[in-house]
Every structure is written in C-alpha cells, then in structure tokens.
Design a protein around this motif. Structure first.
Motif, PDB file in Angstrom:
ATOM      1  N   GLY A  10     -28.216   5.843  40.665  1.00 60.18           N
ATOM      2  CA  GLY A  10     -27.282   6.773  40.052  1.00 60.18           C
ATOM      3  C   GLY A  10     -25.883   6.190  40.004  1.00 60.18           C
ATOM      4  O   GLY A  10     -25.522   5.349  40.831  1.00 60.18           O
ATOM      5  N   ILE A  11     -25.103   6.637  39.023  1.00 56.89           N
ATOM      6  CA  ILE A  11     -23.728   6.157  38.851  1.00 56.89           C
ATOM      7  C   ILE A  11     -22.844   7.349  38.532  1.00 56.89           C
ATOM      8  O   ILE A  11     -23.154   8.154  37.654  1.00 56.89           O
ATOM      9  N   GLU A  12     -21.720   7.449  39.255  1.00 56.77           N
ATOM     10  CA  GLU A  12     -20.726   8.488  38.978  1.00 56.77           C
ATOM     11  C   GLU A  12     -19.363   7.812  38.953  1.00 56.77           C
ATOM     12  O   GLU A  12     -19.011   7.084  39.880  1.00 56.77           O
ATOM     13  N   GLU A  21     -25.133   5.165  43.593  1.00 52.88           N
ATOM     14  CA  GLU A  21     -26.230   5.592  44.458  1.00 52.88           C
ATOM     15  C   GLU A  21     -27.253   4.467  44.385  1.00 52.88           C
ATOM     16  O   GLU A  21     -27.609   4.004  43.297  1.00 52.88           O
ATOM     17  N   LEU A  22     -27.727   4.013  45.545  1.00 44.97           N
ATOM     18  CA  LEU A  22     -28.611   2.864  45.621  1.00 44.97           C
ATOM     19  C   LEU A  22     -29.821   3.173  46.486  1.00 44.97           C
ATOM     20  O   LEU A  22     -29.788   4.099  47.301  1.00 44.97           O
ATOM     21  N   ARG A  23     -30.865   2.369  46.326  1.00 50.46           N
ATOM     22  CA  ARG A  23     -32.025   2.429  47.216  1.00 50.46           C
ATOM     23  C   ARG A  23     -32.268   1.013  47.701  1.00 50.46           C
ATOM     24  O   ARG A  23     -32.386   0.085  46.917  1.00 50.46           O
ATOM     25  N   GLU A  38     -20.208  -6.298  34.419  1.00 50.40           N
ATOM     26  CA  GLU A  38     -20.833  -5.850  33.176  1.00 50.40           C
ATOM     27  C   GLU A  38     -22.333  -5.670  33.347  1.00 50.40           C
ATOM     28  O   GLU A  38     -22.975  -6.417  34.083  1.00 50.40           O
ATOM     29  N   GLY A  39     -22.865  -4.676  32.656  1.00 48.40           N
ATOM     30  CA  GLY A  39     -24.308  -4.517  32.565  1.00 48.40           C
ATOM     31  C   GLY A  39     -24.978  -3.749  33.684  1.00 48.40           C
ATOM     32  O   GLY A  39     -26.200  -3.688  33.738  1.00 48.40           O
ATOM     33  N   ILE A  40     -24.210  -3.176  34.590  1.00 53.29           N
ATOM     34  CA  ILE A  40     -24.835  -2.409  35.669  1.00 53.29           C
ATOM     35  C   ILE A  40     -25.132  -0.994  35.180  1.00 53.29           C
ATOM     36  O   ILE A  40     -24.268  -0.312  34.637  1.00 53.29           O
ATOM     37  N   GLY A  41     -26.376  -0.580  35.377  1.00 54.29           N
ATOM     38  CA  GLY A  41     -26.808   0.767  35.027  1.00 54.29           C
ATOM     39  C   GLY A  41     -27.931   1.189  35.945  1.00 54.29           C
ATOM     40  O   GLY A  41     -28.352   0.424  36.826  1.00 54.29           O
TER      41      GLY A  41
END
Length: 132
Positions: A10-12, A21-23, A38-41
């Motif tokens: 997740g990204i906010e 938000e990471l796992r 760049e390119g993080i989603g």
C-alpha cells in the motif's frame, strides 16, 4: 547496514511525504519516505536498509510504542564489549545485526539461541533499490 527484502502492499502520500505499507517475511512493516525512486507501486519488490544502531531489542512483544515495526527474531550470536554489544539476529532467514549499549542488551535478559523482537520506526528504514 542490515538488508531486508519486502513487497509494497500500500502507498499513501500527502505533501511530499509517503507512507509505504510493506510485507517482509510475512510481517507487515511501514516505511516513511520524503521521496521515492521512480516506478514504485503496489506489488513492487524493494531492498530495504536499516542501520544496526537503529534497532531496539525486546524479550517480549511490546504494545503502546511509537516504534511500530516489530520483527520476531532469534539471537544467533552475542559479542559483548566494555560499552556495546553486537547482537546477531535471524529474521525469516535474513541475517541482521543490532549494535546496542551493553547494559541495554543485558537488561533484556536475552541470550544466544533465544527468541525476541526487533523494534524500529518507520523513518528508520531506507530504500536501497527497487528489485526486478
């Protein structure tokens, strides 16, 4: 520098701040960043870094702390000096090191071979690279 691999779940973002938000090894983590490569989603795989001096160690799960990232670890080695202790840790197959004041480590009551928890803040993590 300790290295972990994680997936973005997740990204906010607001006004130049981004909370990822990471796992990582099945455990949720949060990373607070001022800028992102760049390119993080969602679904991106990242190599993360955290300094050994930014890790706190606990013998039991802690609640009510602002350090929201908690990893269950096994202590694989302990080297105590006069002032500091270098503690080797295993988290889901990843080797980590924590560098703590010797008296702080002793206060945990933990020894080599025992399990505990590593704690750190969202702003303690850094993105080292975006993985393929």
């Amino acid at each position: 520098m300790n290295r972990l691999e994680a997936e973005v779940t997740g990204i906010e973002g607001v006004k130049g701040l981004t909370l990822l938000e990471l796992r990582c090894g099945g455990v949720p983590l949060r990373l607070l960043a001022l800028s992102l490569p760049e390119g993080i989603g969602e679904g991106s795989r990242l190599a993360l870094g955290i300094k050994a001096t930014r890790l706190a160690l606990a013998s039991a799960p802690c609640e009510g702390l602002s350090l929201e990232n908690r990893l269950p670890v096994k202590i694989t080695s302990v080297r105590k000096g006069q002032i500091v202790a270098l503690v080797g840790l295993d988290f889901a197959g990843a080797s980590l090191e924590a560098l703590l004041p010797r008296t702080s480590f002793e206060r945990t009551g933990l020894e080599e071979g025992e399990e505990g928890f590593v704690l750190f803040g969202a702003s303690d993590l850094a993105i080292l690279e975006v993985l393929p």
